[in-house]
Design a protein around this motif. Structure first.
Motif, PDB file in Angstrom:
ATOM      1  N   GLY A  41      20.247   4.040  78.610  1.00 13.89           N
ATOM      2  CA  GLY A  41      19.934   3.280  79.824  1.00 13.89           C
ATOM      3  C   GLY A  41      20.618   1.935  79.879  1.00 13.89           C
ATOM      4  N   VAL A  42      21.837   1.868  79.333  1.00 16.89           N
ATOM      5  CA  VAL A  42      22.614   0.627  79.349  1.00 16.89           C
ATOM      6  C   VAL A  42      23.983   0.910  79.950  1.00 16.89           C
ATOM      7  CG1 VAL A  42      21.412  -0.299  77.319  1.00 16.89           C
ATOM      8  CG2 VAL A  42      23.540   0.983  77.017  1.00 16.89           C
ATOM      9  N   GLY A  43      24.757  -0.119  80.135  1.00 23.09           N
ATOM     10  CA  GLY A  43      26.101   0.041  80.660  1.00 23.09           C
ATOM     11  C   GLY A  43      27.121   0.185  79.546  1.00 23.09           C
ATOM     12  N   VAL A  44      28.317   0.600  79.923  1.00 18.84           N
ATOM     13  CA  VAL A  44      29.397   0.781  78.951  1.00 18.84           C
ATOM     14  C   VAL A  44      29.739  -0.543  78.278  1.00 18.84           C
ATOM     15  CG1 VAL A  44      31.811   1.482  78.676  1.00 18.84           C
ATOM     16  CG2 VAL A  44      30.313   2.782  80.169  1.00 18.84           C
ATOM     17  N   GLY A  45      29.685  -1.628  79.034  1.00 19.75           N
ATOM     18  CA  GLY A  45      29.975  -2.946  78.457  1.00 19.75           C
ATOM     19  C   GLY A  45      29.011  -3.297  77.327  1.00 19.75           C
ATOM     20  N   THR A  46      27.739  -2.951  77.514  1.00 17.56           N
ATOM     21  CA  THR A  46      26.741  -3.202  76.463  1.00 17.56           C
ATOM     22  C   THR A  46      27.083  -2.399  75.216  1.00 17.56           C
ATOM     23  OG1 THR A  46      25.033  -3.648  78.105  1.00 17.56           O
ATOM     24  CG2 THR A  46      24.286  -3.071  75.887  1.00 17.56           C
ATOM     25  N   PHE A  47      27.494  -1.156  75.437  1.00 14.38           N
ATOM     26  CA  PHE A  47      27.892  -0.329  74.283  1.00 14.38           C
ATOM     27  C   PHE A  47      29.004  -1.021  73.504  1.00 14.38           C
ATOM     28  CE2 PHE A  47      30.744   2.600  72.226  1.00 14.38           C
ATOM     29  CZ  PHE A  47      29.883   3.380  71.469  1.00 14.38           C
ATOM     30  N   TYR A  48      30.045  -1.435  74.205  1.00 11.47           N
ATOM     31  CA  TYR A  48      31.209  -2.007  73.524  1.00 11.47           C
ATOM     32  C   TYR A  48      30.952  -3.415  72.970  1.00 11.47           C
ATOM     33  CZ  TYR A  48      33.979   2.044  74.608  1.00 11.47           C
ATOM     34  OH  TYR A  48      34.464   3.326  74.642  1.00 11.47           O
TER      35      TYR A  48
ATOM     36  N   HIS B 147      28.277  -3.910  71.247  1.00 11.21           N
ATOM     37  CA  HIS B 147      27.638  -3.573  69.971  1.00 11.21           C
ATOM     38  C   HIS B 147      28.541  -2.759  69.047  1.00 11.21           C
ATOM     39  CE1 HIS B 147      24.086  -4.608  72.387  1.00 11.21           C
ATOM     40  NE2 HIS B 147      23.576  -4.968  71.226  1.00 11.21           N
ATOM     41  N   PHE B 148      29.372  -1.912  69.629  1.00 10.96           N
ATOM     42  CA  PHE B 148      30.230  -1.013  68.839  1.00 10.96           C
ATOM     43  C   PHE B 148      31.634  -1.038  69.416  1.00 10.96           C
ATOM     44  CE2 PHE B 148      25.917   0.710  68.940  1.00 10.96           C
ATOM     45  CZ  PHE B 148      25.605   0.679  67.600  1.00 10.96           C
ATOM     46  N   ARG B 149      32.621  -1.219  68.563  1.00 12.24           N
ATOM     47  CA  ARG B 149      33.999  -1.303  69.053  1.00 12.24           C
ATOM     48  C   ARG B 149      34.565   0.065  69.437  1.00 12.24           C
ATOM     49  NH1 ARG B 149      33.925  -1.684  63.797  1.00 12.24           N
ATOM     50  NH2 ARG B 149      35.319  -0.447  62.514  1.00 12.24           N
TER      51      ARG B 149
ATOM     52  N   LYS C 171      33.533   4.729  69.298  1.00 16.52           N
ATOM     53  CA  LYS C 171      32.629   5.823  68.946  1.00 16.52           C
ATOM     54  C   LYS C 171      32.581   5.978  67.428  1.00 16.52           C
ATOM     55  CE  LYS C 171      32.217  10.798  69.452  1.00 16.52           C
ATOM     56  NZ  LYS C 171      32.777  11.991  70.111  1.00 16.52           N
ATOM     57  N   THR C 172      33.693   5.780  66.755  1.00 17.58           N
ATOM     58  CA  THR C 172      33.729   5.855  65.294  1.00 17.58           C
ATOM     59  C   THR C 172      32.802   4.814  64.686  1.00 17.58           C
ATOM     60  OG1 THR C 172      36.006   6.660  65.338  1.00 17.58           O
ATOM     61  CG2 THR C 172      35.217   5.745  63.254  1.00 17.58           C
ATOM     62  N   ALA C 173      32.808   3.614  65.224  1.00 17.35           N
ATOM     63  CA  ALA C 173      31.918   2.565  64.727  1.00 17.35           C
ATOM     64  C   ALA C 173      30.455   2.949  64.938  1.00 17.35           C
ATOM     65  CB  ALA C 173      32.229   1.241  65.410  1.00 17.35           C
ATOM     66  N   LEU C 174      30.165   3.605  66.047  1.00 17.93           N
ATOM     67  CA  LEU C 174      28.805   4.076  66.305  1.00 17.93           C
ATOM     68  C   LEU C 174      28.403   5.136  65.279  1.00 17.93           C
ATOM     69  CD1 LEU C 174      26.215   4.315  67.989  1.00 17.93           C
ATOM     70  CD2 LEU C 174      27.451   5.931  69.456  1.00 17.93           C
ATOM     71  N   LEU C 175      29.273   6.111  65.027  1.00 12.98           N
ATOM     72  CA  LEU C 175      28.985   7.137  64.020  1.00 12.98           C
ATOM     73  C   LEU C 175      28.767   6.500  62.655  1.00 12.98           C
ATOM     74  CD1 LEU C 175      31.511   9.915  65.082  1.00 12.98           C
ATOM     75  CD2 LEU C 175      29.012  10.088  65.108  1.00 12.98           C
ATOM     76  N   ASP C 176      29.588   5.527  62.338  1.00 19.32           N
ATOM     77  CA  ASP C 176      29.465   4.806  61.079  1.00 19.32           C
ATOM     78  C   ASP C 176      28.092   4.145  60.981  1.00 19.32           C
ATOM     79  OD1 ASP C 176      30.770   3.716  58.637  1.00 19.32           O
ATOM     80  OD2 ASP C 176      30.479   1.816  59.681  1.00 19.32           O
ATOM     81  N   ALA C 177      27.653   3.502  62.047  1.00 23.39           N
ATOM     82  CA  ALA C 177      26.344   2.846  62.063  1.00 23.39           C
ATOM     83  C   ALA C 177      25.215   3.871  61.943  1.00 23.39           C
ATOM     84  CB  ALA C 177      26.175   2.022  63.343  1.00 23.39           C
ATOM     85  N   MET C 178      25.401   5.036  62.550  1.00 19.70           N
ATOM     86  CA  MET C 178      24.396   6.095  62.444  1.00 19.70           C
ATOM     87  C   MET C 178      24.256   6.565  60.998  1.00 19.70           C
ATOM     88  SD  MET C 178      25.391   8.236  65.894  1.00 19.70           S
ATOM     89  CE  MET C 178      24.445   9.690  65.476  1.00 19.70           C
ATOM     90  N   ILE C 179      25.367   6.765  60.331  1.00 15.24           N
ATOM     91  CA  ILE C 179      25.318   7.219  58.937  1.00 15.24           C
ATOM     92  C   ILE C 179      24.758   6.121  58.047  1.00 15.24           C
ATOM     93  CG2 ILE C 179      26.691   7.971  56.954  1.00 15.24           C
ATOM     94  CD1 ILE C 179      28.573   9.309  58.988  1.00 15.24           C
ATOM     95  N   ALA C 180      25.155   4.882  58.303  1.00 14.54           N
ATOM     96  CA  ALA C 180      24.624   3.769  57.509  1.00 14.54           C
ATOM     97  C   ALA C 180      23.097   3.716  57.639  1.00 14.54           C
ATOM     98  CB  ALA C 180      25.259   2.455  57.962  1.00 14.54           C
TER      99      ALA C 180
END
Length: 173
Positions: free
Chosen positions: A26-33, A35-37, A39-48
């Motif tokens: 429920g956020v915008g694409v800008g909010t995503f970016y 927090h995460f540079r 999709k790889t950074a997001l996956l990395d954060a998920m595994i961490a």
């Protein structure tokens, strides 16, 4: 946002998109970016986060051997989700946050293992690298099994029994 990413990953596998995550969160694409540079950074954060969950299984307030046994059982029970994420990240690259989470997990395991060995409840001929390699192999072996929960418990029981000192006898944790 990580919770939304987990849902997207569960539904789509590694093929999920950033758009899927932002819609679920429920956020915008800008909010995503912000927090995460990537999709790889997001996956990395998920595994961490998953590795940190494993670290928390090693509770300092319980007997060190019991903490190690809880870690072994917890890691094997959660093997499918963790291995899927690791495979997805391996296909995309590596990141610092993941390496830091691995180090935190290693420190937790090392501390509990050394304490249990000093107490004489876990054999002294196993080191942190050995234990993590055995857990990793058990996770891999059980993750894709048709009877995953049962296989994970059998592997964990054998591993825990093998870690006990001879005078501790065998029993499943």
């Amino acid at each position: 946002m990580i919770a939304a990413a987990r849902k997207a990953f569960e539904a789509e596998g590694s093929g999920f998109s950033v758009d899927d995550v932002v819609a679920l969160a429920g956020v915008g694409v800008g909010t995503f970016y912000r927090h995460f540079r990537s999709k790889t950074a997001l996956l990395d954060a998920m595994i961490a986060e998953l590795l940190d969950d494993l670290s928390r299984l090693i509770a300092p307030e319980v007997d060190a051997a019991d903490a190690i046994f809880a870690f072994v059982h917890g890691a094997l029970r959660s093997a499918p989700a963790k291995l899927d994420l690791v495979e997805a990240l391996e296909s995309l690259g590596n990141a610092t946050e993941l390496q830091q989470a691995i180090q935190r997990l290693r420190q937790q395991v090392r501390g509990a293992l050394e304490n249990a060995q000093e107490a004489g409840t876990i054999t002294s001929d196993v080191n942190t690298d050995d234990l993590l390699a055995l857990v990793s192999a058990g996770m891999t072996a059980s993750a894709r099994s048709a009877d995953q929960p049962l296989r994970a418990e059998r592997i964990a029981a054998v591993l825990c029994d093998g870690l006990r000192t001879r005078d501790q006898g065998t029993r499943s944790a």
